[in-house]
Structure formats: structure tokens, C-alpha cells
Design a protein around this motif. Structure first.
Motif, PDB file in Angstrom:
ATOM      1  N   GLY A 107      66.768  10.178  26.207  1.00 44.86           N
ATOM      2  CA  GLY A 107      66.602  10.932  24.974  1.00 44.86           C
ATOM      3  C   GLY A 107      66.866  10.085  23.744  1.00 44.86           C
ATOM      4  O   GLY A 107      67.255  10.610  22.702  1.00 44.86           O
ATOM      5  N   SER A 108      66.674   8.778  23.858  1.00 49.57           N
ATOM      6  CA  SER A 108      66.967   7.900  22.729  1.00 49.57           C
ATOM      7  C   SER A 108      65.684   7.381  22.091  1.00 49.57           C
ATOM      8  O   SER A 108      64.675   7.189  22.754  1.00 49.57           O
ATOM      9  N   ALA A 109      65.754   7.178  20.785  1.00 56.05           N
ATOM     10  CA  ALA A 109      64.592   6.720  20.013  1.00 56.05           C
ATOM     11  C   ALA A 109      65.000   5.631  19.032  1.00 56.05           C
ATOM     12  O   ALA A 109      64.598   5.642  17.878  1.00 56.05           O
ATOM     13  N   GLY A 110      65.828   4.697  19.497  1.00 52.11           N
ATOM     14  CA  GLY A 110      66.266   3.607  18.641  1.00 52.11           C
ATOM     15  C   GLY A 110      65.110   2.722  18.237  1.00 52.11           C
ATOM     16  O   GLY A 110      64.144   2.561  18.981  1.00 52.11           O
ATOM     17  N   GLN A 111      65.198   2.140  17.057  1.00 50.01           N
ATOM     18  CA  GLN A 111      64.123   1.312  16.519  1.00 50.01           C
ATOM     19  C   GLN A 111      64.539  -0.141  16.305  1.00 50.01           C
ATOM     20  O   GLN A 111      63.752  -0.942  15.825  1.00 50.01           O
ATOM     21  N   ILE A 112      65.764  -0.500  16.653  1.00 50.54           N
ATOM     22  CA  ILE A 112      66.255  -1.854  16.410  1.00 50.54           C
ATOM     23  C   ILE A 112      65.855  -2.794  17.540  1.00 50.54           C
ATOM     24  O   ILE A 112      65.323  -3.865  17.309  1.00 50.54           O
ATOM     25  N   GLY A 113      66.129  -2.375  18.767  1.00 47.44           N
ATOM     26  CA  GLY A 113      65.792  -3.194  19.933  1.00 47.44           C
ATOM     27  C   GLY A 113      64.456  -2.782  20.511  1.00 47.44           C
ATOM     28  O   GLY A 113      63.821  -1.836  20.038  1.00 47.44           O
ATOM     29  N   PRO A 114      64.010  -3.495  21.543  1.00 43.92           N
ATOM     30  CA  PRO A 114      62.722  -3.152  22.139  1.00 43.92           C
ATOM     31  C   PRO A 114      62.711  -1.762  22.762  1.00 43.92           C
ATOM     32  O   PRO A 114      63.742  -1.259  23.201  1.00 43.92           O
ATOM     33  N   ASN A 115      61.523  -1.177  22.787  1.00 47.51           N
ATOM     34  CA  ASN A 115      61.296   0.101  23.451  1.00 47.51           C
ATOM     35  C   ASN A 115      61.298  -0.197  24.948  1.00 47.51           C
ATOM     36  O   ASN A 115      60.409  -0.872  25.466  1.00 47.51           O
TER      37      ASN A 115
END
Length: 103
Positions: free
Chosen positions: A48-56
Motif C-alpha cells: 500500500g505504499s506509493a513512495g516517489q523517492i526510490g525506485p518503484n
């Protein structure tokens, strides 16, 4: 013969369940235990995570070995977690990510 086989296989089937769910533990490390949380930087649908710093991670689909090395030693701006997570925790999160990425 069938009863003997069932009785002989019972420990192999039950003991892993009693030890806990390794994917659930890996998910908990990914979302809660690692500090900073992996979910802060990485996108991983199962978590459920949508971080934008590291790779998808769903797009990258890394192997458990790749995740383990990255978590242990860090990569790029990602810090190493070898001092804050045990080898077992690193293995659990690596297996989790490799097991669910892209699903």
C-alpha cells in the motif's frame, strides 16, 4: 499406508505455520519496523505504499538477493540498514519484496 504418510508429513506442514508467516513479517518490516520506513520511499502495491523517492519496486521486480544487498549496504541515497535490522529481518524483507513485487 496413507495414514502413515499423513502422520509423517504433518510436522513438515504444520511447523512453518507455527513459526509465523515470513511474508507477513517481511511486510511488517517494510511498512513499520525499518526506520525510515521502506514505504516512505518505494512504491509497492502489496504494501500500500506509493513512495516517489526510490525506485518503484513493482516495476523493478528485484530478486531477493538484490533487495538483501540494497537493504544491507544501501544504494544511492538509500541508507544501509545492516546496523538497525538483523540478518533475519533483512532476509524476510528481501523475500517479501521479491515475492510480491509486480503482483
Amino acid at each position: 499406508m496413507r495414514q502413515w504418510m499423513t502422520a509423517a508429513l504433518w510436522p513438515a506442514l504444520v511447523l512453518p505455520a507455527l513459526a509465523g508467516d515470513p511474508l507477513a513479517e517481511g511486510r511488517r518490516i517494510f511498512t513499520e519496523l525499518a526506520q525510515p520506513s521502506c514505504s516512505l520511499c518505494h512504491t509497492l502495491n502489496d504494501a500500500g505504499s506509493a513512495g516517489q523517492i526510490g525506485p518503484n519496486l513493482d516495476e523493478l521486480r528485484p530478486t531477493a538477493e538484490q533487495v538483501g544487498k540494497a537493504v544491507s549496504g544501501g544504494v544511492g541515497i538509500m541508507p544501509p540498514f545492516a546496523d538497525s535490522l538483523s540478518p533475519e529481518q533483512i532476509s524476510a524483507v528481501a523475500a517479501y519484496v521479491a515475492g510480491v513485487a509486480g503482483s
